[in-house]
Design a protein around this motif. Structure first.
Motif, PDB file in Angstrom:
ATOM      1  N   UNK A  70      -6.427   8.313  -5.781  1.00 15.82           N
ATOM      2  CA  UNK A  70      -7.588   8.023  -4.928  1.00 15.82           C
ATOM      3  C   UNK A  70      -7.225   7.079  -3.786  1.00 15.82           C
ATOM      4  N   UNK A  71      -6.371   6.097  -4.073  1.00 16.48           N
ATOM      5  CA  UNK A  71      -5.972   5.155  -3.021  1.00 16.48           C
ATOM      6  C   UNK A  71      -5.133   5.868  -1.961  1.00 16.48           C
ATOM      7  N   UNK A  72      -4.234   6.743  -2.386  1.00 15.25           N
ATOM      8  CA  UNK A  72      -3.407   7.470  -1.419  1.00 15.25           C
ATOM      9  C   UNK A  72      -4.258   8.406  -0.561  1.00 15.25           C
ATOM     10  N   UNK A  73      -5.245   9.033  -1.171  1.00 20.15           N
ATOM     11  CA  UNK A  73      -6.154   9.893  -0.408  1.00 20.15           C
ATOM     12  C   UNK A  73      -6.912   9.070   0.632  1.00 20.15           C
ATOM     13  N   UNK A 106       1.140   1.502   6.341  1.00 22.23           N
ATOM     14  CA  UNK A 106       0.477   1.096   5.094  1.00 22.23           C
ATOM     15  C   UNK A 106       0.559   2.217   4.058  1.00 22.23           C
ATOM     16  N   UNK A 107       0.311   3.455   4.497  1.00 16.06           N
ATOM     17  CA  UNK A 107       0.393   4.590   3.585  1.00 16.06           C
ATOM     18  C   UNK A 107       1.809   4.766   3.063  1.00 16.06           C
ATOM     19  N   UNK A 117       5.692   4.680  -1.355  1.00 12.20           N
ATOM     20  CA  UNK A 117       7.113   4.511  -1.654  1.00 12.20           C
ATOM     21  C   UNK A 117       7.375   3.475  -2.740  1.00 12.20           C
ATOM     22  N   UNK A 118       6.360   2.730  -3.115  1.00 10.67           N
ATOM     23  CA  UNK A 118       6.546   1.654  -4.095  1.00 10.67           C
ATOM     24  C   UNK A 118       6.479   2.201  -5.519  1.00 10.67           C
ATOM     25  N   UNK A 156       3.476   9.259  -8.594  1.00  9.02           N
ATOM     26  CA  UNK A 156       2.256  10.021  -8.317  1.00  9.02           C
ATOM     27  C   UNK A 156       2.337  10.666  -6.941  1.00  9.02           C
ATOM     28  N   UNK A 157       2.814   9.910  -5.959  1.00 11.37           N
ATOM     29  CA  UNK A 157       2.901  10.430  -4.591  1.00 11.37           C
ATOM     30  C   UNK A 157       3.772  11.676  -4.524  1.00 11.37           C
ATOM     31  N   UNK A 158       4.903  11.662  -5.216  1.00  8.76           N
ATOM     32  CA  UNK A 158       5.816  12.801  -5.166  1.00  8.76           C
ATOM     33  C   UNK A 158       5.289  13.985  -5.986  1.00  8.76           C
TER      34      UNK A 158
END
Length: 203
Positions: free
Chosen positions: A24-27, A156-157, A162-163, A169-171
């Protein structure tokens, strides 16, 4: 159900909640990037709309500079096409790179037009040309601020995606790195005189 099973279920639940929170934060961050590009797009459209008027006024005075005027119109068309490609695919690094290149060419051709126009006192004194030049300068300034706001959101994104452990989750869920939008002004344009018609001199 054994204690081990409960522990496993508890860990799965915690991981699921964490993954949903990260997603949700990445979205949300990705949506902010889209909004920031929307502000850039507004200024790009304004810039593109000014170009034909600028060329039309200059055409009446620069009868021997047809190649310069044609270069501006051609560059405008390419920049419009590149901007449309980014609107269709906002996360594409290739589309963003093509936009930066196309806007750089447009900026250079406009810079050359302004330098040529400086040699024509009648054109410099034309009230419409002065007004268009001021509008173009204002648009370039707004574009610079909008570009910086976009890059701040992209950074910021990218940092968030990348952290570790959020990068997992991002990948897995398809959040690629977002390209930064470099200055659309080329080295040649930066070196060219910045013409201000009217009371201001070229610097």
């Amino acid at each position: 159900m054994s204690a081990t099973a409960w522990i496993v279920l508890g860990l799965v639940a915690v991981l699921a909640v964490w993954a949903v929170t990260v997603y949700n934060r990445l979205v949300q961050l990705r949506n902010r990037i889209a909004n920031a590009f929307g502000q850039i797009d507004v200024q790009l459209k304004r810039r593109h709309d000014l170009v034909p008027n600028l060329v039309e006024v200059a055409k009446g005075y620069l009868s021997h500079e047809a190649a310069t005027l044609e270069a501006v119109i051609k560059a405008r068309g390419q920049a419009q096409g590149a901007a449309a490609a980014v609107r269709a695919e906002p996360g594409s690094a290739n589309a963003m790179g093509a936009l930066a290149a196309a806007e750089g060419v447009l900026g250079s051709s406009l810079g050359r037009l302004m330098v040529v126009a400086e040699a024509y006192p009648e054109l410099k004194a034309d009230a419409t040309m002065q007004s268009l030049s001021e509008e173009l300068t204002s648009t370039e300034n707004r574009l610079g601020f909008a570009r910086q706001a976009y890059n701040d959101q992209a950074l910021e994104f990218n940092d968030a995606a990348a952290q570790f452990p959020d990068v997992v989750v991002a990948r897995l869920l398809g959040f690629p790195t977002v390209p930064m939008l470099e200055s659309t002004r080329s080295d040649e344009e930066r070196a060219a005189p910045q013409v201000r018609f009217g009371t201001n001199d070229a610097t």
